[in-house]
Motif scaffolding. Structure first.
Motif, mmCIF file in Angstrom:
data_model
loop_
_atom_site.group_PDB
_atom_site.id
_atom_site.type_symbol
_atom_site.label_atom_id
_atom_site.label_comp_id
_atom_site.label_asym_id
_atom_site.label_seq_id
_atom_site.Cartn_x
_atom_site.Cartn_y
_atom_site.Cartn_z
ATOM 1 N N LEU A 191 0.828 -1.211 0.000
ATOM 2 C CA LEU A 191 0.000 0.000 0.000
ATOM 3 C C LEU A 191 0.863 1.262 0.000
ATOM 4 O O LEU A 191 0.511 2.272 -0.632
ATOM 5 C CB LEU A 191 -0.934 0.009 1.215
ATOM 6 N N GLU A 192 1.987 1.219 0.705
ATOM 7 C CA GLU A 192 2.906 2.360 0.707
ATOM 8 C C GLU A 192 3.529 2.553 -0.673
ATOM 9 O O GLU A 192 3.712 3.694 -1.138
ATOM 10 C CB GLU A 192 3.997 2.139 1.749
ATOM 11 N N GLU A 193 3.840 1.450 -1.326
ATOM 12 C CA GLU A 193 4.410 1.540 -2.674
ATOM 13 C C GLU A 193 3.397 2.142 -3.642
ATOM 14 O O GLU A 193 3.740 2.999 -4.477
ATOM 15 C CB GLU A 193 4.852 0.159 -3.160
ATOM 16 N N ALA A 194 2.136 1.705 -3.544
ATOM 17 C CA ALA A 194 1.098 2.259 -4.414
ATOM 18 C C ALA A 194 0.918 3.754 -4.174
ATOM 19 O O ALA A 194 0.698 4.531 -5.115
ATOM 20 C CB ALA A 194 -0.222 1.522 -4.181
ATOM 21 N N GLU A 195 1.021 4.176 -2.915
ATOM 22 C CA GLU A 195 0.912 5.603 -2.601
ATOM 23 C C GLU A 195 2.036 6.394 -3.253
ATOM 24 O O GLU A 195 1.824 7.483 -3.798
ATOM 25 C CB GLU A 195 0.940 5.792 -1.078
ATOM 26 N N PHE A 196 3.265 5.823 -3.215
ATOM 27 C CA PHE A 196 4.375 6.496 -3.889
ATOM 28 C C PHE A 196 4.126 6.591 -5.391
ATOM 29 O O PHE A 196 4.378 7.624 -6.014
ATOM 30 C CB PHE A 196 5.680 5.746 -3.634
ATOM 31 N N GLN A 197 3.632 5.507 -5.983
ATOM 32 C CA GLN A 197 3.454 5.477 -7.433
ATOM 33 C C GLN A 197 2.440 6.503 -7.921
ATOM 34 O O GLN A 197 2.529 6.962 -9.064
ATOM 35 C CB GLN A 197 3.043 4.064 -7.871
#
Length: 493
Positions: A191-197
């Motif tokens: 979820l953190e990676e998706a937020e960065f993307q």
């Protein structure tokens, strides 16, 4: 006679949340969705290993429970939202089933482990309804003797599985969950990676990476290998590189052979060439693959789709998720002197790796726009993957795998262990594999483009290029040493 039981591990206080799928989750989910159900399990990421001298079963189960708390990807489901966009749902609670087979009498735990692993790995995942992990354990004499891990590729890639196994090992040996969490930073959860993307910085990275990819698509040849006229009806059929042959009249496509060249001499030779030219060992293997691709295609250039694990990006260093991407590698003049090819490969590969983290669906739209402009994009059907640092999927504890033959045998061997269903869009896939005493090159290819003799020539050609360059480097070093010794003696005289 062995017995079977299904135990459950309870997750009761895990992290939770929902959001858009990451680029990696969405790319793999989309790829698997297009496969026939029987073919989907080949995308599973698996590993299995004996536990020697064995561990108490409660220790293994406790370590698995802590593992679920450490890595959200293990209790994440994927399903399309109302708008059709794929979303990830991180469940805060639920149960993980563990299949336990108990050996009895003369049962061989390793053999049972192989059977259990095969069963678990052969099943597809329903990522909307299931967590993307299966675990199997074989016990004997009251101890766990063998463990099997099978994960959906939407949850991890090969490097993610590496980290997962390392964490499970540490937890089983008594490391605390909090201690590991501190040691594994940085490690974005999905979820953190998706937020960065979706952030401004992530959008810039995606746009820049796709821009470089499209630039290379414009530069490379639309087709590397010419269509092959096949007279053998067993190999006739539609191919990825010649779509004009598709249709009922072409006949059924032939299975794709898999060849494995095992070379005990290659590990040292690759290191020697890398040291001589001050490049990475992956660059040496990639250079040899590019050179042989150009040679067999009858060209001076090569284009390879290179699998990149992307963990050189700080936020993803320890991520247990699917962050591997494809980088497009284009090398003009791939048939030049091999030492020069190695050096230029290393320089070009750095750019390839840097731009291998992007939104694949957005890239697909870019490619469609190229076609609409009348530009035929470069051939992307040749795939290179250096998997030497990854944990192997040990489905063969009996030792029949050609990559694990007698470590005392110093001969190069070439075997044909399996055939695969035809893979649309693929000319060949080449994997570099590390076994205890050798480096193995596993190649799967479209037989209507690269028949078995051509595959043999390709694999032996890679070995010959690297061994010859290593020999020249060793000879030059020896000459330099001798000259230095002579000069020193003359000075003393």
């Amino acid at each position: 006679m062995s017995t079977r039981q299904l135990l459950e591990i309870v997750l009761s206080s895990g992290r939770s949340g929902s959001g858009p799928a990451t680029w990696g989750q969405r790319a793999i989910w989309d790829a698997v969705r297009r496969l026939a159900p029987a073919d989907a399990p080949r995308y599973n990421i698996t590993t299995a290993a004996p536990l020697d001298p064995g561990l108490p079963l409660p220790v293994i189960l406790g370590a698995l429970e802590h593992l679920l708390h450490l890595h959200d990807s293990l209790h994440t489901r994927l399903l399309p939202g109302e708008d059709g966009e794929l979303r990830q749902i991180v469940d805060p609670e639920g149960t993980l089933g563990v299949e336990v087979w108990s050996a009895a009498g003369a049962d061989d735990p390793a053999g049972l482990g192989a059977r259990l692993h095969g069963e678990l790995a052969a099943r597809p995942f329903d990522t909307a309804a299931q967590w993307p992990i299966r675990v199997g354990v074989v016990t004997a004499d009251g101890l766990a003797r063998h463990i099997s891990l099978v994960l959906s590729h939407t949850a991890v890639d090969g490097s993610g599985m590496n980290r997962l196994v390392a964490d499970l090992t540490a937890l089983s040996l008594g490391r605390s969950r909090d201690e590991l969490a501190g040691l594994r930073q940085p490690a974005q959860q999905p979820l953190e990676e998706a937020e960065f993307q979706t952030s401004e910085r992530g959008v810039r990275r995606d746009t820049g990476a796709r821009k470089q990819f499209v630039r290379k698509l414009r530069l490379g040849p639309p087709r590397l290998f010419p269509p092959t006229a096949t007279t053998d009806p067993t190999t006739a059929g539609p191919t990825a590189t010649d779509p004009t042959t598709a249709g009922p009249a072409a006949g059924a496509p032939a299975p794709f052979p898999n060849a494995v060249l095992r070379s005990p001499a290659l590990p040292r030779a690759v290191e020697q060439v890398a040291a001589t030219h001050r490049v990475s060992t992956s660059s040496v293997l990639l250079a040899a693959a590019a050179a042989m691709t150009a040679e067999l295609a009858g060209r001076t250039e090569a284009v390879l789709n290179v699998v990149v694990n992307n963990r050189f990006l700080p936020e993803l260093t320890n991520a247990v998720s699917v962050v591997a991407g494809d980088g497009l590698f284009h090398l003009p003049d791939a048939t030049a002197e091999f030492g020069d090819v190695v050096r230029r490969t290393h320089a070009a590969a750095i750019g390839t790796y840097r731009h291998a983290y992007y939104d694949k669906l957005a890239l697909a739209a870019d490619i469609e726009r190229l076609a609409a402009e009348g530009t035929e994009p470069a051939d992307r059907s040749c795939v290179f993957n250096d998997t030497r640092e990854l944990i192997p999927a040990d489905t063969d504890p009996a030792g029949t795998d050609p990559a694990d033959t007698d470590p005392g045998d110093d001969r190069t061997t070439l075997t044909w262990p399996v055939e695969f269903e035809p893979r649309p869009g693929l000319t060949y896939a080449l994997d570099a594999l590390q076994s205890p005493a050798a480096l193995s090159l596993a190649m799967t290819a479209d037989p209507s483009v690269l028949p078995r003799p051509a595959m043999e020539r390709f694999l032996y050609g890679i070995e010959e290029l690297i061994l010859t360059e290593a020999g020249a480097a060793a000879a030059a070093a020896s000459t330099a040493t001798a000259a230095g010794t002579t000069a020193g003696a003359a000075t003393r005289a």
